[in-house]
Design a protein around this motif. Structure first.
Motif, mmCIF file in Angstrom:
data_model
loop_
_atom_site.group_PDB
_atom_site.id
_atom_site.type_symbol
_atom_site.label_atom_id
_atom_site.label_comp_id
_atom_site.label_asym_id
_atom_site.label_seq_id
_atom_site.Cartn_x
_atom_site.Cartn_y
_atom_site.Cartn_z
ATOM 1 N N VAL A 26 0.868 -0.999 -0.342
ATOM 2 C CA VAL A 26 0.292 0.237 0.085
ATOM 3 C C VAL A 26 0.975 1.435 -0.005
ATOM 4 O O VAL A 26 0.687 2.397 -0.801
ATOM 5 N N ASN A 27 2.073 1.249 0.893
ATOM 6 C CA ASN A 27 2.996 2.211 0.828
ATOM 7 C C ASN A 27 3.797 2.893 -0.507
ATOM 8 O O ASN A 27 4.004 3.359 -0.616
ATOM 9 N N GLN A 28 4.588 1.697 -1.421
ATOM 10 C CA GLN A 28 5.052 2.154 -2.183
ATOM 11 C C GLN A 28 3.883 2.125 -3.475
ATOM 12 O O GLN A 28 4.056 3.305 -4.306
ATOM 13 N N SER A 29 2.353 1.557 -3.852
ATOM 14 C CA SER A 29 1.505 2.021 -4.719
ATOM 15 C C SER A 29 0.946 3.552 -3.847
ATOM 16 O O SER A 29 0.336 4.449 -5.367
ATOM 17 N N MET A 30 1.503 3.857 -3.014
ATOM 18 C CA MET A 30 0.371 5.894 -2.676
ATOM 19 C C MET A 30 1.852 6.558 -3.215
ATOM 20 O O MET A 30 1.408 7.361 -3.467
ATOM 21 N N ARG A 31 2.883 5.886 -2.945
ATOM 22 C CA ARG A 31 4.216 6.456 -3.768
ATOM 23 C C ARG A 31 4.358 6.953 -4.932
ATOM 24 O O ARG A 31 4.615 7.620 -5.692
ATOM 25 N N ALA A 32 4.383 5.662 -5.776
ATOM 26 C CA ALA A 32 3.882 5.471 -7.067
ATOM 27 C C ALA A 32 2.762 6.081 -7.693
ATOM 28 O O ALA A 32 2.975 7.081 -8.707
ATOM 29 N N ASN A 33 1.307 6.165 -7.163
ATOM 30 C CA ASN A 33 -0.006 6.714 -7.659
ATOM 31 C C ASN A 33 0.114 7.945 -7.247
ATOM 32 O O ASN A 33 0.193 8.731 -8.030
ATOM 33 N N LEU A 34 0.320 9.208 -5.938
ATOM 34 C CA LEU A 34 1.216 10.489 -6.107
ATOM 35 C C LEU A 34 2.121 10.619 -5.682
ATOM 36 O O LEU A 34 1.632 12.417 -5.771
ATOM 37 N N ILE A 35 3.261 10.900 -5.936
ATOM 38 C CA ILE A 35 4.381 11.265 -5.862
ATOM 39 C C ILE A 35 5.075 10.948 -6.338
ATOM 40 O O ILE A 35 5.640 11.931 -7.269
ATOM 41 N N PHE A 36 5.671 9.686 -7.560
ATOM 42 C CA PHE A 36 6.141 10.042 -8.679
ATOM 43 C C PHE A 36 5.279 10.096 -9.710
ATOM 44 O O PHE A 36 4.644 9.231 -10.008
ATOM 45 N N ARG A 37 5.499 11.177 -10.576
ATOM 46 C CA ARG A 37 5.286 11.816 -11.923
ATOM 47 C C ARG A 37 5.809 10.467 -12.802
ATOM 48 O O ARG A 37 6.934 11.163 -14.022
ATOM 49 N N ARG A 38 4.950 10.818 -14.059
ATOM 50 C CA ARG A 38 5.242 10.540 -15.547
ATOM 51 C C ARG A 38 5.772 11.078 -16.444
ATOM 52 O O ARG A 38 5.844 12.411 -16.186
ATOM 53 N N ASP A 39 6.620 10.941 -17.054
ATOM 54 C CA ASP A 39 8.132 11.936 -17.895
ATOM 55 C C ASP A 39 8.246 12.916 -16.594
ATOM 56 O O ASP A 39 9.233 13.790 -17.826
ATOM 57 N N THR A 40 8.245 12.775 -15.670
ATOM 58 C CA THR A 40 9.445 13.218 -15.113
ATOM 59 C C THR A 40 10.565 12.035 -13.919
ATOM 60 O O THR A 40 11.687 12.785 -14.260
ATOM 61 N N ASP A 41 9.995 11.631 -13.772
ATOM 62 C CA ASP A 41 10.647 10.573 -12.803
ATOM 63 C C ASP A 41 11.173 9.519 -13.582
ATOM 64 O O ASP A 41 11.392 8.855 -13.695
ATOM 65 N N TYR A 42 9.609 9.088 -14.126
ATOM 66 C CA TYR A 42 10.189 7.753 -15.286
ATOM 67 C C TYR A 42 9.043 8.423 -16.824
ATOM 68 O O TYR A 42 8.366 9.017 -16.868
#
Length: 920
Positions: A300-316
């Motif tokens: 859950v924690n990793q999914s929240m980071r993926a969805n809410l912190i990591f941004r497409r075209d910036t981080d990946y």
């Protein structure tokens, strides 16, 4: 008063850096004094200098003794092969590199050429020199380009890039000078220490390394370790289910810390997630934070980071069904790299892409500990001064600022500050249009792909022709950069760190020839075309100089002052005119997260009109303060990473040295015997404590352990009842029986094969338990910070726990080697023809043909890849051989092979996915 005196002394005598550089001038004068003599030599005489230097070294001379003549030789070789002559400041840079220091040289000062001096001098000894680059393109380019100088002087040059065979790697490392990327060097080191024979290893002992873009490699990239991983069980359904839950969260359900890139659920968010997970059948019990839900909480924690912190075209970015990481410092695609701890899988679930299996760490190392293994290390970059203290603290490297060959003519304008991003982008587009109209080339620096594409849309809408350089166009980046100095050219670049290609006013002649004349054969026609391009470039260069040179325009400040300086440094090379200016707004991430908001808002609201810029020293000071905060935080991250890795590094050295000792030994029988005896000593001490009476011994447990760990059936109950028995007698009897069993087993096998079997069992046990130990240390490190609540220092607690775990690991290795050798049943027979090179079971017999004896290589044991648990299952299957198991009939296998066991056909798949698949 002290500051005044210090400033006066600096003006009178120069800084310590100035004094150090001046102290090198006599050496430079000596090199220059040799130039007439060296220039008069023929090519053969110049080439013979290398053998002469080797003779001098063999006769007792040091590298410092031959330095002046060696540098003069390299300078002449460069003139004849490249048409380039080292400037005096480049000679100073070469001396600094040779002394194991960092040479800070401005962009365009010829760092690549400088490296040939130190590389040649240190390669003469024949111990090998590594020239480290930040990407594959530069490794290939520099090995071919600078390699002409080294080859001319009789030295061999190799290059190491991804996806080459081990034979090529080994040959490249055996060369006098090896060009390689930092990643490949580190991964080859780790891979070498996972090999099962010395002959399979590719690297040789470390000697000297020259690190190009040293700040990028030893500082920026040092925030994350190199990791070699192996896949674990498939959890794609879990990632997808958790992703669906997280996508239903709203802003009130969580709190984000953008500085730390972390996120936590609020109380209401926790209750909401518990209800959704329970409905999805993923929650055991009612409480999300119960022990049995630890794995679910992690996902859950990793999914929240993926969805809410990591941004497409910036981080990946997403390309061809893959999530590819974007390097935050260089803007490059890091294809092949994956985030750990399930984060990459969470991002794949977020983007609806195929979820690759989560990996388990097999080996890892930080760049700090990797490069500290070199006896001598030198580095070069355009920007190192801001991190000089870190270079010295971590690597013991001094930083020396090398003066420019010609005075810098670039004008660095004050920052322009706007209320919002819209006003800022409007001003940027206006400035770009004005520069383009007068023929001045513009290099626009952005901090992310997202920002570069946003600006590109602005410019396209305004009809401004431009090129975009970011991770999406990695393949052609060098060609785009090379022509960024042409009249009216506009180039948008995501972070210019480590591009490695000069921006020359009027364009780059070599790249134009390559782009425009690649189809022409060598001859008069091509010569005429090259001459035409040369004339065009020279004429265009004069016009660009009149227009003011290259205009570097930055759309915001980077977190690090050093990256800003790298961007600025692209303008004003070799005395060219130039201009740099930064455009900022309150919406910029740096100021929004780290800035002094109250002061900035007061300035913005002090009667500033829409679209109007403000320039104020307070703002510059606030920005510098914000950057220093980030730099300090990042340094703390790297320092903490190193502190924890230092603990693992001590253990890593022990394990890798043990592996190499095993591979280098002619026989490891003594080691195996010691392990067996230690295991027996531990068993007897545990079940028959010193001083206890025989009736107090735990004879049942002792007998069970002897059977399980030593394959011995001993009458310990009878011993305990006999008169005059004591612990020593029991120990002697067990030792004798165990030694006799192993001697009998070894007697039936060729001695050379038995030695290899012992080696493979030993290496297998070391590798398996080291892998498990790494996983345990990762888990320990994730929670050790909680000890701070008990007023304990986490790093000290980590050291203590890690030491205890390491001791336990060594004991388990001893026990497993003893147990596996004791239980192993060896059958030497040709494999059934239906299965090619595999054997029945694929894990308990070797494939040595005793009739040939022609294979000089050590026999390869098929079961060496199995864990001790898999080995136990293999023994159960082996025991059933001849009682219904038919290697040629897969229908008989299911009685002897568990569904999760490797399929006996040798495919590498689990039995349930191969011959044991259920057909419906």
């Amino acid at each position: 008063m002290l500051d005044f005196v210090g400033g006066l002394a600096k003006r009178l005598f120069g800084s310590s850096n100035d004094r150090y550089v001046r102290s090198l001038q006599p050496v430079v004068d000596k090199i220059n004094g040799l130039e007439p003599t060296i220039s008069a030599m023929s090519d053969d005489e110049l080439r013979a200098q290398t053998d002469k230097f080797r003779g001098l070294l063999a006769g007792g001379k040091s590298l410092d003794d031959i330095l002046p003549e060696a540098f003069a030789t390299v300078r002449e070789a460069a003139k004849r092969t490249l048409g380039q002559r080292h400037y005096d400041v480049q000679l100073i840079g070469g001396i600094v590199l040779h002394r194991g220091e960092i040479a800070e040289m401005r962009t365009g000062e010829g760092k690549t050429l400088v490296s040939t001096l130190a590389a040649y001098l240190n390669a003469i000894e024949g111990k090998g020199v590594h020239v480290v680059t930040v990407n594959d393109y530069l490794a290939r380019r520099d090995s071919g380009w600078m390699g002409m100088v080294h080859n001319f002087l009789g030295l061999s040059v190799g290059v190491v890039v991804p996806n080459i065979a081990d034979e090529e790697r080994r040959a490249a490392y055996q060369a006098d000078i090896t060009y390689a990327t930092n990643n490949e060097l580190g991964f080859d080191y780790l891979r070498d220490n996972m090999k099962y024979s010395r002959d399979a290893m590719v690297q040789r002992p470390f000697n000297f390394a020259v690190v190009d873009e040293v700040d990028s490699i030893l500082v920026d990239e040092a925030r994350t370790p190199l990791i070699i991983s192996g896949p674990t069980d498939d959890k794609s359904a879990l990632y997808t289910s958790v992703d669906a839950v997280v996508k239903q969260l709203v802003a009130d359900d969580y709190e984000i810390d953008e500085k730390q890139k972390s996120i936590i659920l609020t109380e209401s968010g926790t209750e909401k997630v518990e209800r959704m997970l329970e409905a999805a059948g993923l929650l055991e019990g009612a409480n999300l934070y119960d022990f049995e839900n630890t794995q679910v909480v992690h996902h859950v924690n990793q999914s929240m980071r993926a969805n809410l912190i990591f941004r497409r075209d910036t981080d990946y970015i997403v390309r061809d069904g893959k999530v590819i990481i974007i390097d935050e410092f260089t803007g490059r695609m890091m294809d092949g790299r994956r985030w750990s701890d399930g984060l990459h899988q969470a991002v794949e679930a977020k983007e609806g892409q195929p979820i690759q299996p989560e990996n388990q760490t097999l080996a890892s190392i930080t760049f700090q500990n990797y490069f500290r293994m070199y006896p001598k290390l030198g580095g070069m970059t355009g920007t190192a001064a801001t991190e000089a203290a870190e270079f010295f603290d971590i690597y013991k490297l001094n930083t020396v600022e090398i003066p420019t060959n010609l005075p810098v003519q670039r004008k660095d304008s004050e920052d322009e500050f706007y209320k919002n991003a819209a006003d800022k982008f409007a001003a940027i587009v206006k400035s770009i249009r004005e520069a383009k109209e007068k023929g001045q080339p513009v290099l626009v620096g952005t901090v992310s792909i997202e920002k570069s594409e946003m600006l590109s849309e602005y410019l396209t809408k305004e009809g401004v022709e431009h090129s975009v350089l970011n991770a999406r166009f990695h393949e052609k980046e060098a060609h785009i950069v090379a022509q960024a100095g042409r009249i009216g050219g506009v180039t948008i670049a995501t972070n210019m760190a480590g591009r490695g290609t000069d921006i020359q006013l009027g364009g780059n002649i070599e790249f134009r020839v390559e782009d425009e004349l690649s189809d022409l054969e060598a001859g008069a026609e091509k010569d005429a075309a090259v001459a035409r391009i040369r004339e065009e470039v020279m004429a265009e260069r004069a016009k660009v100089r009149e227009a003011g040179g290259l205009f570097v325009l930055a759309t915001e400040r980077h977190e690090s002052r050093r990256i800003d300086n790298q961007l600025r440094g692209r303008s004003g090379r070799q005395g060219d005119p130039g201009l740099s200016r930064f455009y900022l707004s309150l919406d910029d991430d740096l100021l929004r997260i780290f800035g002094q908001q109250n002061m900035l808002h007061r300035l913005m609201n002090s009667g500033l009109e829409e679209g109007e810029a403000i320039v104020h020293p307070w703002i510059s000071k606030a920005i510098e303060t914000a950057q220093k905060k980030v730099e300090a935080r990042n340094y703390d991250v790297r320092k903490q990473l190193l502190q924890y890795d230092d603990v693992m590094n001590d253990q890593r050295k022990v394990v890798y040295e043990q592996r190499q000792d095993v591979m280098d030994s002619e026989a490891v029988g003594d080691v195996v015997v010691d392990m067996r005896h230690d295991t027996i000593n531990d068993l007897v001490a545990t079940h028959c404590p010193q001083g206890a009476y025989p009736e107090q011994w735990n004879v049942e447990a002792l007998r069970a352990d002897l059977a399980a760990k030593l394959a011995l059936d001993m009458p310990v109950e009878e011993w305990a009842k006999a008169e005059g028995i004591d612990q020593e007698i029991v120990l002697e009897r067990i030792l004798a029986a165990a030694d006799a069993l192993m001697a009998e087993k070894a007697a039936g096998i060729d001695p050379a094969t038995w030695v290899q079997i012992e080696k493979n069992f030993l290496l297998q046990a070391i590798d398996h338990h080291w892998k498990e130990h790494l996983a345990t240390l990762d888990a320990l490190r994730a929670v050790i910070h909680l000890r701070a609540y008990a007023q304990k220092t986490p790093i000290n607690e980590y050291k203590s726990e890690a030491f205890a775990l390491f001791e336990r690991m060594l004991g388990m290795i001893r026990e497993d080697v003893t147990r596996m050798l004791a239980h192993a049943q060896f059958q030497f027979s040709p494999p059934p023809p239906e299965f090619g090179d595999t054997n029945p079971g694929g894990f308990i017999t070797t494939h040595i043909d005793p009739l040939t004896g022609e294979n000089e290589a050590a026999p390869e044991v098929e079961y060496m890849h199995l864990s001790p648990e898999q080995f136990d299952r293999a023994q159960a299957a082996a025991a059933a051989l001849g009682a219904g198991f038919d290697a040629a009939d897969p229908s008989t296998w299911s009685s002897f092979v568990t569904r999760n066991q490797p399929c006996p056909c040798g495919s590498g798949e689990k039995f349930k996915h191969c011959h044991g698949a259920i057909v419906t």
